[in-house]
Every structure is written in C-alpha cells, then in structure tokens.
Design a protein around this motif. Structure first.
Motif, PDB file in Angstrom:
ATOM      1  N   SER A   1      76.754 -94.575 -23.721  1.00 32.14           N
ATOM      2  CA  SER A   1      77.009 -94.894 -22.312  1.00 32.14           C
ATOM      3  C   SER A   1      76.108 -94.062 -21.406  1.00 32.14           C
ATOM      4  CB  SER A   1      78.478 -94.629 -21.969  1.00 32.14           C
ATOM      5  OG  SER A   1      78.729 -93.233 -21.859  1.00 32.14           O
ATOM      6  N   ASN A   2      76.169 -94.369 -20.104  1.00 32.38           N
ATOM      7  CA  ASN A   2      75.379 -93.600 -19.141  1.00 32.38           C
ATOM      8  C   ASN A   2      76.265 -92.874 -18.138  1.00 32.38           C
ATOM      9  OD1 ASN A   2      76.317 -95.741 -17.669  1.00 32.38           O
ATOM     10  ND2 ASN A   2      74.299 -96.539 -17.081  1.00 32.38           N
ATOM     11  N   ILE A   3      77.549 -92.672 -18.477  1.00 31.64           N
ATOM     12  CA  ILE A   3      78.439 -91.953 -17.575  1.00 31.64           C
ATOM     13  C   ILE A   3      78.533 -90.487 -17.997  1.00 31.64           C
ATOM     14  CG2 ILE A   3      79.797 -94.056 -17.222  1.00 31.64           C
ATOM     15  CD1 ILE A   3      82.100 -92.568 -18.696  1.00 31.64           C
ATOM     16  N   CYS A   4      79.117 -89.673 -17.145  1.00 32.97           N
ATOM     17  CA  CYS A   4      79.351 -88.269 -17.468  1.00 32.97           C
ATOM     18  C   CYS A   4      80.581 -88.160 -18.375  1.00 32.97           C
ATOM     19  CB  CYS A   4      79.578 -87.464 -16.194  1.00 32.97           C
ATOM     20  SG  CYS A   4      78.154 -87.415 -15.087  1.00 32.97           S
ATOM     21  N   TRP A   5      80.488 -87.308 -19.384  1.00 32.38           N
ATOM     22  CA  TRP A   5      81.629 -87.144 -20.283  1.00 32.38           C
ATOM     23  C   TRP A   5      81.573 -85.796 -20.981  1.00 32.38           C
ATOM     24  CZ3 TRP A   5      81.036 -87.185 -25.815  1.00 32.38           C
ATOM     25  CH2 TRP A   5      79.748 -87.497 -26.253  1.00 32.38           C
ATOM     26  N   GLU A   6      82.690 -85.432 -21.584  1.00 32.02           N
ATOM     27  CA  GLU A   6      82.804 -84.183 -22.319  1.00 32.02           C
ATOM     28  C   GLU A   6      83.841 -84.347 -23.420  1.00 32.02           C
ATOM     29  OE1 GLU A   6      86.071 -81.443 -20.186  1.00 32.02           O
ATOM     30  OE2 GLU A   6      84.390 -81.935 -18.840  1.00 32.02           O
ATOM     31  N   THR A   7      83.843 -83.403 -24.348  1.00 33.62           N
ATOM     32  CA  THR A   7      84.926 -83.333 -25.328  1.00 33.62           C
ATOM     33  C   THR A   7      85.701 -82.044 -25.095  1.00 33.62           C
ATOM     34  OG1 THR A   7      83.486 -82.295 -26.981  1.00 33.62           O
ATOM     35  CG2 THR A   7      83.712 -84.691 -27.071  1.00 33.62           C
ATOM     36  N   ARG A   8      86.965 -82.049 -25.542  1.00 36.21           N
ATOM     37  CA  ARG A   8      87.839 -80.894 -25.327  1.00 36.21           C
ATOM     38  C   ARG A   8      88.616 -80.598 -26.607  1.00 36.21           C
ATOM     39  NH1 ARG A   8      91.275 -82.770 -20.126  1.00 36.21           N
ATOM     40  NH2 ARG A   8      92.162 -84.055 -21.772  1.00 36.21           N
ATOM     41  N   THR A   9      88.801 -79.318 -26.880  1.00 33.34           N
ATOM     42  CA  THR A   9      89.609 -78.897 -28.020  1.00 33.34           C
ATOM     43  C   THR A   9      90.477 -77.720 -27.600  1.00 33.34           C
ATOM     44  OG1 THR A   9      87.861 -79.534 -29.590  1.00 33.34           O
ATOM     45  CG2 THR A   9      89.582 -78.063 -30.404  1.00 33.34           C
ATOM     46  N   THR A  10      91.772 -77.851 -27.787  1.00 41.29           N
ATOM     47  CA  THR A  10      92.669 -76.724 -27.558  1.00 41.29           C
ATOM     48  C   THR A  10      92.669 -75.842 -28.805  1.00 41.29           C
ATOM     49  OG1 THR A  10      94.107 -77.966 -26.059  1.00 41.29           O
ATOM     50  CG2 THR A  10      95.049 -76.021 -27.114  1.00 41.29           C
ATOM     51  N   VAL A  11      92.389 -74.555 -28.606  1.00 37.48           N
ATOM     52  CA  VAL A  11      92.348 -73.627 -29.737  1.00 37.48           C
ATOM     53  C   VAL A  11      93.787 -73.211 -30.043  1.00 37.48           C
ATOM     54  CG1 VAL A  11      91.250 -71.574 -30.695  1.00 37.48           C
ATOM     55  CG2 VAL A  11      90.080 -72.882 -28.917  1.00 37.48           C
ATOM     56  N   ALA A  12      94.481 -74.111 -30.722  1.00 33.62           N
ATOM     57  CA  ALA A  12      95.920 -73.984 -30.971  1.00 33.62           C
ATOM     58  C   ALA A  12      96.194 -73.169 -32.231  1.00 33.62           C
ATOM     59  CB  ALA A  12      96.531 -75.378 -31.115  1.00 33.62           C
ATOM     60  N   PRO A  13      97.431 -72.742 -32.435  1.00 35.48           N
ATOM     61  CA  PRO A  13      97.790 -72.065 -33.683  1.00 35.48           C
ATOM     62  C   PRO A  13      97.400 -72.908 -34.894  1.00 35.48           C
ATOM     63  CG  PRO A  13      99.582 -71.879 -32.103  1.00 35.48           C
ATOM     64  CD  PRO A  13      98.569 -72.818 -31.500  1.00 35.48           C
ATOM     65  N   THR A  14      96.983 -72.258 -35.931  1.00 37.28           N
ATOM     66  CA  THR A  14      96.514 -72.807 -37.214  1.00 37.28           C
ATOM     67  C   THR A  14      95.062 -73.267 -37.153  1.00 37.28           C
ATOM     68  OG1 THR A  14      97.082 -75.190 -37.119  1.00 37.28           O
ATOM     69  CG2 THR A  14      98.874 -73.649 -37.661  1.00 37.28           C
ATOM     70  N   LEU A  15      94.462 -73.359 -35.967  1.00 39.58           N
ATOM     71  CA  LEU A  15      93.032 -73.666 -35.869  1.00 39.58           C
ATOM     72  C   LEU A  15      92.249 -72.356 -35.779  1.00 39.58           C
ATOM     73  CD1 LEU A  15      92.755 -76.651 -33.350  1.00 39.58           C
ATOM     74  CD2 LEU A  15      92.525 -76.726 -35.832  1.00 39.58           C
ATOM     75  N   GLY A  16      91.268 -72.199 -36.631  1.00 39.34           N
ATOM     76  CA  GLY A  16      90.476 -70.980 -36.641  1.00 39.34           C
ATOM     77  C   GLY A  16      88.993 -71.273 -36.532  1.00 39.34           C
ATOM     78  N   LYS A  17      88.195 -70.251 -36.785  1.00 35.64           N
ATOM     79  CA  LYS A  17      86.752 -70.362 -36.652  1.00 35.64           C
ATOM     80  C   LYS A  17      86.178 -71.432 -37.582  1.00 35.64           C
ATOM     81  CE  LYS A  17      82.497 -67.622 -36.951  1.00 35.64           C
ATOM     82  NZ  LYS A  17      81.925 -66.277 -37.221  1.00 35.64           N
ATOM     83  N   THR A  18      86.689 -71.491 -38.811  1.00 34.81           N
ATOM     84  CA  THR A  18      86.193 -72.479 -39.769  1.00 34.81           C
ATOM     85  C   THR A  18      86.450 -73.894 -39.274  1.00 34.81           C
ATOM     86  OG1 THR A  18      86.515 -70.977 -41.637  1.00 34.81           O
ATOM     87  CG2 THR A  18      86.363 -73.320 -42.145  1.00 34.81           C
ATOM     88  N   ASP A  19      87.641 -74.112 -38.677  1.00 30.85           N
ATOM     89  CA  ASP A  19      87.974 -75.440 -38.141  1.00 30.85           C
ATOM     90  C   ASP A  19      87.043 -75.816 -36.994  1.00 30.85           C
ATOM     91  OD1 ASP A  19      90.484 -76.102 -39.682  1.00 30.85           O
ATOM     92  OD2 ASP A  19      91.111 -74.223 -38.773  1.00 30.85           O
ATOM     93  N   LEU A  20      86.803 -74.874 -36.095  1.00 30.06           N
ATOM     94  CA  LEU A  20      85.925 -75.159 -34.959  1.00 30.06           C
ATOM     95  C   LEU A  20      84.503 -75.417 -35.429  1.00 30.06           C
ATOM     96  CD1 LEU A  20      87.210 -72.613 -32.293  1.00 30.06           C
ATOM     97  CD2 LEU A  20      87.709 -75.045 -32.445  1.00 30.06           C
ATOM     98  N   ARG A  21      84.067 -74.711 -36.444  1.00 31.69           N
ATOM     99  CA  ARG A  21      82.733 -74.946 -36.990  1.00 31.69           C
ATOM    100  C   ARG A  21      82.650 -76.360 -37.575  1.00 31.69           C
ATOM    101  NH1 ARG A  21      81.272 -70.941 -41.515  1.00 31.69           N
ATOM    102  NH2 ARG A  21      81.302 -69.446 -39.798  1.00 31.69           N
TER     103      ARG A  21
END
Length: 231
Positions: free
Chosen positions: A151-171
C-alpha cells in the motif's frame, strides 16, 4: 457499528495528530494481558452514530483525526461505511487492528477509507495461539502485513512486551516480519480486568524498560526498521 467507548482527545494514538478514539466491541482474540477486556464481549452500553456525529461536529476545529480501535474493528460489518462517514466529515481515519481480517483490510485500502494503520504483531508466529487464544491465526496477520507492504498509506506494527515474551521472542518477530516503516514496542501494564485462571501469568514479571532499551539496537539490525519503545 458497536461503539463501546470513546476517548475525546489524545495526542498519542495518532502519530502527529490530535485525535479522538472510538472503541468497538467484540474481538476474535483472547489475549491474556488485554487492557480492554470489557470490550471483548459484544455487550454493554453503546454509543450511537448520532451521538458520535454530534461530538465530531462539535470538534471540527480541534481534532484532526479519528482512531477506530477495539476490541477488533474489522469484525464490524459496517466498518467501511463508518470510515467513509467519518472522512466525509473532514477527519483523517486511523485503524488499530490485530490483522485477523485481511479481506476487510484489503477493501479499506482499495476504497482509500483509512489514512494510517497500526497492526498488532503480538508474538512469534508459533506462539500466537498461546498468547492470543484459539481465534488467533498468524497466517492472516502475515497476509495483512503483505497488504500493507503493497500500500501507499502510513502504517506501523506494534508489540506489547508482555509477560512470557523475551528477547528471543522479539528477535523472532523481527526476523519473521517483512521490513516495516516503524515497529513500536509497548511497555506492559497490569490490566485491571483479567481471567482468574490467567492470574499467575498476568503477574509474571515482564521485561523491564532497561532490558528492552538494551535490545533495541540488535532488533533494528534484525528488522531493518525504526524500532521504538514506549515507556
């Protein structure tokens, strides 16, 4: 549209704009850390379109945009008509979505009914059911990401760094997503309302601000995008 609540003014929810937020009822996900759990079930008092319209008409000189959030807005069958109605009043439209309805997203993009989209990428694909419940299908999020990339619109993604999510998950998330314009990491906050059987998970310590800030540079390398952390 089942509008279950409203924030009348915000500087945070629509980047660079003064906006209000409309919260739709109903959601296809069941995230254990959900902050809007009262909106997951389609019940309770609703704000009718007439009342919302009266409010928007009174704020034409003050607000620039309307954020449609939830719940999950793409479950609402009249979402395209509602977005069109808002735009006819002269406001920009931002959509917050979990990406579970790419066919709706495709229609909104084709008809040019949204100006900004924030897509939640909540976990590595293999952990979606665990984090978001049985109704979560990572393949639909992948399809939604593909639509936004084209698409040609502005957009982003979001992730809540919630319990049980760690560095490996974010990677993993960084590597699984295509390159995005902006990846916004959000700090976990204890929800006021949650399921009793999720209490232990809810109170499990999430990565703290110092930890997450220390991961940013590495995540930028893996993702290739701007990565921010909202404290």
């Amino acid at each position: 549209m089942n509008i279950g609540g409203m924030v009348k003014s915000t500087f945070l929810d629509y980047p660079g704009k003064i906006a209000c937020v409309l919260f739709t009822q109903g959601c296809s996900y069941d995230c254990f850390y959900c902050h809007n759990r009262e909106l997951v079930a389609s019940k309770g008092t609703l704000l009718g379109q007439e009342k919302v319209g009266t409010f928007l008409d009174s704020r034409k000189d003050l607000l620039q945009g309307v954020v449609i959030s939830g719940g999950e807005p793409t479950l609402q069958p009249d979402l395209p008509d509602y977005c069109s109605w808002i735009k006819e009043k002269g406001f920009l439209v931002k959509l917050d979505t979990n990406g579970n309805s790419p066919e709706v997203l495709e229609k909104l993009l084709f008809l040019q009914l949204v100006d900004y989209i924030a897509l939640d990428v909540k976990a590595p694909w293999e952990r979606y059911g665990e984090i978001c419940g049985k109704g979560a299908r990572p393949q639909t999020v992948i399809e939604s990401l593909s639509l936004l990339k084209g698409s040609n619109i502005c957009w982003e993604t979001r992730t809540t760094v919630a319990p049980t999510l760690g560095k490996t998950d974010l990677r993993k998330i960084a590597c699984q997503m295509p390159k995005v314009p902006l990846w916004r990491l959000n700090r976990y906050r204890l929800p006021a309302c949650y399921k009793k059987d999720e209490e232990k998970k809810i109170h499990t310590p999430a990565p703290d601000c110092f930890e997450v800030q220390g991961w940013i540079d590495e995540l930028k390398i893996f993702q290739g995008a701007i990565v921010t952390f909202s404290k």
